[in-house]
Write a protein that holds these residues in place. Structure first.
Motif, mmCIF file in Angstrom:
data_model
loop_
_atom_site.group_PDB
_atom_site.id
_atom_site.type_symbol
_atom_site.label_atom_id
_atom_site.label_comp_id
_atom_site.label_asym_id
_atom_site.label_seq_id
_atom_site.Cartn_x
_atom_site.Cartn_y
_atom_site.Cartn_z
ATOM 1 N N ILE A 226 -22.093 -20.373 0.376
ATOM 2 C CA ILE A 226 -21.450 -21.690 0.310
ATOM 3 C C ILE A 226 -20.565 -21.879 1.535
ATOM 4 C CG2 ILE A 226 -19.884 -23.142 -1.044
ATOM 5 C CD1 ILE A 226 -22.528 -22.464 -2.454
ATOM 6 N N ALA A 230 -17.937 -27.115 0.958
ATOM 7 C CA ALA A 230 -18.439 -27.094 -0.423
ATOM 8 C C ALA A 230 -17.540 -26.250 -1.319
ATOM 9 C CB ALA A 230 -19.859 -26.559 -0.454
ATOM 10 N N GLU A 233 -14.650 -28.470 -2.089
ATOM 11 C CA GLU A 233 -15.057 -29.531 -3.018
ATOM 12 C C GLU A 233 -15.159 -29.017 -4.445
ATOM 13 O OE1 GLU A 233 -18.722 -31.360 -1.762
ATOM 14 O OE2 GLU A 233 -17.793 -32.113 0.075
ATOM 15 N N MET A 234 -15.651 -27.788 -4.568
ATOM 16 C CA MET A 234 -15.806 -27.215 -5.903
ATOM 17 C C MET A 234 -14.435 -27.060 -6.571
ATOM 18 S SD MET A 234 -18.463 -26.269 -7.640
ATOM 19 C CE MET A 234 -17.912 -26.658 -9.253
ATOM 20 N N PHE A 237 -13.009 -30.253 -7.635
ATOM 21 C CA PHE A 237 -13.674 -30.640 -8.885
ATOM 22 C C PHE A 237 -12.919 -30.051 -10.086
ATOM 23 C CE2 PHE A 237 -17.321 -30.424 -11.830
ATOM 24 C CZ PHE A 237 -17.885 -31.668 -11.618
ATOM 25 N N PHE A 271 -18.219 -20.641 -8.728
ATOM 26 C CA PHE A 271 -19.500 -21.339 -8.872
ATOM 27 C C PHE A 271 -20.270 -21.045 -10.154
ATOM 28 C CE2 PHE A 271 -18.581 -21.240 -4.354
ATOM 29 C CZ PHE A 271 -18.645 -22.593 -4.079
#
Lengths: 551, 184
Positions: A226, A230, A233-234, A237, A271
């Protein structure tokens, strides 16, 4: 006696129970195990071969696409010479390895301690016999008795079949070290496996479940490959999800220079469910404490599959932690819930990558909240998050309402690496008992030093070797089933990202009533936050019994 | 005298033979280990010996299928992931018929209990059929786990990229009513 007609072409039941061929028997004088090659490699019992591109990324030898089930493993012509030279080199460099090759008296104390053996009954999963596969090659080539007496002295030639058998069983060991606990000589079978795996890597014989994460880690810093945006961003989230549940908006920072603490955790927490809820737990904890901590999108992985490849690869992948700590100018590093990450940190990092840390601003870790100096972390400058949180709870610096976890009946699985690799027994239990009212231990010979592996450690948590995992995980699942039936346990807590990936499947197969959680998921669910709204659900969005919205 | 009396009388002999027969399906070097009596150090041996005893009791008491299935399940669940073909995994059930014949065959005939014997044999055949179901369920579960694991690993990334949504349980139930939902 009645029999099934021959024309039916099915096995007779009474024959079936008597004549199942598991290969030549007897380990005694006949040394049946020495003549069992060629090994029968079975589907479900091995991981897929490493892809050429992943070996190329990190410059490992003999990159080519090959298949474990294929006859031709596409080895270099001088493969035998490479293995024997590699063996000689390691015997010279690592005194422990030389000792482990010489001092085993085959007393058998380890034989029935391996989870794979306990679950399968395959004699070659006895740690002693698995090690003998390598020792026999050592004896033949490096000892006088072996050279002269051959099989009588337990020595055998290194042939293509012997290599395949050795490979098959080296990748049926999770390096969990349970067997070592029982060895009267202190032989560390995990280290024998590590050396054996280093030898297979000289021929390009890694599995892709290890080689892939290694290559990804080298390129982007984490197993999944990753990229920084990203990764951020995770976590952003999660910030939204946390706000939905708690009404509190946390504000993590990334790559922030001048932060006091760098936080490193396995990317599985970021993740993969259910690790993600543990990651939310970290975020909530840091926010509530107002901790001066930063995440890094470069040191975005605590896990280190280099440990399962070679000591050089382990060192190479681990270096990013100190490099990032130095770049950001932090005082110390806080580490998340992970297993083998902590074996690397606790046993090797403080020495192997000390030069990377030179010139950094790192100091002996001190908790900014309680003032506790973590003497145990002096050499590494890195503190385990359950040590940190246990210290907070001990000093009443964390407001928790354990009744929020009253619907949980919890047991704790000691991860192989944190228990046998660093002696972390009390801290996770102290934390759990402070945030949950119902805690039950599994039987003594299945926890702490004697804990059973999840069945998927050391890079064996792939999908294709599911049968192997279910065999290896059986002793652990069996103990969980016991506390489930006796006490109604419904949560299996652990402090390891691989456990969080492997145990849910194990539970689904053997004890589907039990779910898996990280410790800090439960911490965050119990925490009373400043400015929180009335909580009706936990971090997974599941209703909290007795706290339902009355509207 | 009825068949149950005979089966109770010979309980320990029959059970020991049945357990031996089942353990004989494992490699020779490991059979003595599987005989060790420690529930947590030897879960396979424990599951088999306890399971067979409970199944035997169940047969004697005419226990309902649910209870007997539970113990069959424990044994098959383990054997379904071990080094056995499907027929090898479930073969131990048939062994009970041969053992009863060996141990009690002549006495059963002497006492004119062949009707009861036939009924018992039919129940053991029934057990074997249950084993097929359980074995197939176990294997199916392994495949489901494999698929779900792949999904779980990438679920968060797909969710973030807006490439996935979850079918709620309500919709899942609707499927049974012919209301099909397509995954994106």
């Amino acid at each position: 006696m009645a029999v099934i007609p021959k024309s039916w072409n099915v096995p007779q039941p009474d024959v079936l129970t008597k004549k199942i061929d598991h290969g030549p028997a007897s380990m005694g004088l006949q040394k049946g195990w020495m003549s069992t090659t060629p090994v029968q490699i079975k589907e479900g019992m091995h991981c897929h071969a490493a892809l050429a591109k992943n070996l190329k990324t990190v410059g490992m030898p003999n990159p080519r696409d090959w298949s474990v089930m294929g006859d031709d493993w596409k080895l270099p012509e001088n493969w035998k010479e490479i293995v024997l030279d590699g063996l000689k080199d390691r015997l010279g460099r690592f005194r422990s390895f030389q000792l482990f090759m010489d001092i085993c008296v085959r007393c058998g104390a380890c034989a029935d301690k391996c989870h794979y053996y306990i679950g399968s009954g395959d004699p070659k999963n006895m740690p002693v016999l698995r090690a003998e596969l390598l020792r026999s090659i050592y004896r033949k080539n490096f000892t006088l008795a072996g050279k002269l007496l051959g099989p009588v002295a337990g020595a055998r030639n290194l042939t293509y079949d012997v290599l395949k058998e050795l490979w098959y069983y080296l990748y049926q060991c999770t390096e969990c070290r349970r067997c070592s606990v029982f060895c009267p000589y202190g032989i560390d079978t995990a280290e024998i496996t590590m050396m054996g795996r280093e030898l297979t890597n000289l021929l390009g014989l890694n599995i892709d479940w290890i080689a892939g994460p290694v290559a990804n880690c080298y390129r982007t810093g984490n197993h999944m490959g990753i990229q920084p945006h990203a990764f951020k961003e995770m976590i952003d989230f999660f910030v939204d999800e946390i706000e939905d549940v708690t009404g509190v908006r946390v504000d993590p920072s990334f790559n922030r220079k001048g932060a006091e603490i760098l936080f490193v955790t396995p990317s599985g927490d970021v993740f993969g469910d259910p690790g993600t809820y543990t990651a939310m737990g970290y975020l909530i904890l840091f926010h509530q404490l107002g901790l001066d901590v930063t995440w890094s999108t470069y040191a975005s992985e605590g896990g280190n599959f280099g440990l399962f490849t070679s000591n050089e690869m382990m060192k190479r992948l681990n270096a990013k932690m100190y490099a990032e700590a130095k770049r950001l100018g932090v005082k110390w590093i806080l580490g998340g819930e992970c297993g083998h990450m902590w074996r690397v940190i606790n046993q090797y990092m403080g020495t192997m990558n000390l030069d990377v840390a030179e010139g950094s601003k790192m100091e002996d870790p001190v908790s900014p909240i309680t003032g506790t100096k973590f003497e145990n972390a002096k050499s590494t400058k890195m503190v385990h998050i359950t040590e940190f949180t246990a210290d907070l709870l001990r000093h009443n610096k964390l407001k928790v309402d354990p009744s929020r976890n009253d619907h949980l009946k919890v047991t704790f699985h000691d991860s192989c690496n944190t228990s046998r690799g660093m002696g972390l027994f009390e801290e996770p239990r102290y934390v759990i008992k402070n945030v949950c009212n119902h805690f039950y231990e599994m039987p003594p010979n299945t926890i702490r030093e004697q804990t059973y592996c999840c069945g998927g450690g050391s890079g064996l948590n792939a999908g294709e070797d599911m049968e192997l995992r279910m065999r290896g995980g059986l002793p652990r699942a069996n103990a969980v089933k016991y506390v489930h039936e006796k006490h109604g346990v419904n949560k299996l807590a652990c402090v390891c990202a691989i456990d969080r990936a492997v145990l849910p499947n194990l539970m689904e197969y053997y004890v589907p009533e039990v779910d898996v959680t990280g410790v800090h998921e439960m911490v965050a669910n119990a925490m009373v936050l400043d400015g929180e709204k009335k909580k009706t659900v936990d971090l997974r969005g599941e209703p909290l019994p007795g706290k339902e919205d009355s509207e | 005298m009825n068949l149950n009396n005979l089966l109770s009388e010979k309980r320990s002999v029959i059970l020991k033979k049945w357990c031996d027969l089942t353990l004989q399906t494992y490699p020779e070097e490991s059979q003595s280990f599987f005989r060790k009596k420690d529930q947590f150090a030897n879960p396979v041996g424990h599951t088999i010996s306890e399971g067979l005893a409970s199944i035997y009791e169940g047969l004697l008491e005419g226990a309902d299928v649910g209870r007997i299935s539970e113990f069959l399940d424990r044994i098959i669940r383990v054997r379904a992931i071990q080094e056995f073909s499907p027929s090898e995994a479930v073969s131990f059930v048939f062994g009970l018929k041969s053992i009863i014949r060996e141990e009690l065959g002549s006495r059963i005939l002497q006492n004119g209990l062949s009707e009861e014997w036939a009924a018992l044999d039919a129940r053991i055949d029934g057990l074997a059929l249950l084993c097929f179901d359980i074995y197939a369920q176990c294997r199916q579960k392994i495949f489901d786990i494999r698929v779900n694991e792949v999904r779980k690993r990438s679920h968060r990334l797909l969710q973030m990229a807006g490439l996935s949504y979850e079918i709620s349980e309500d919709n899942e139930n609707n499927k049974d009513n012919g209301d099909l939902q397509e995954d994106k």
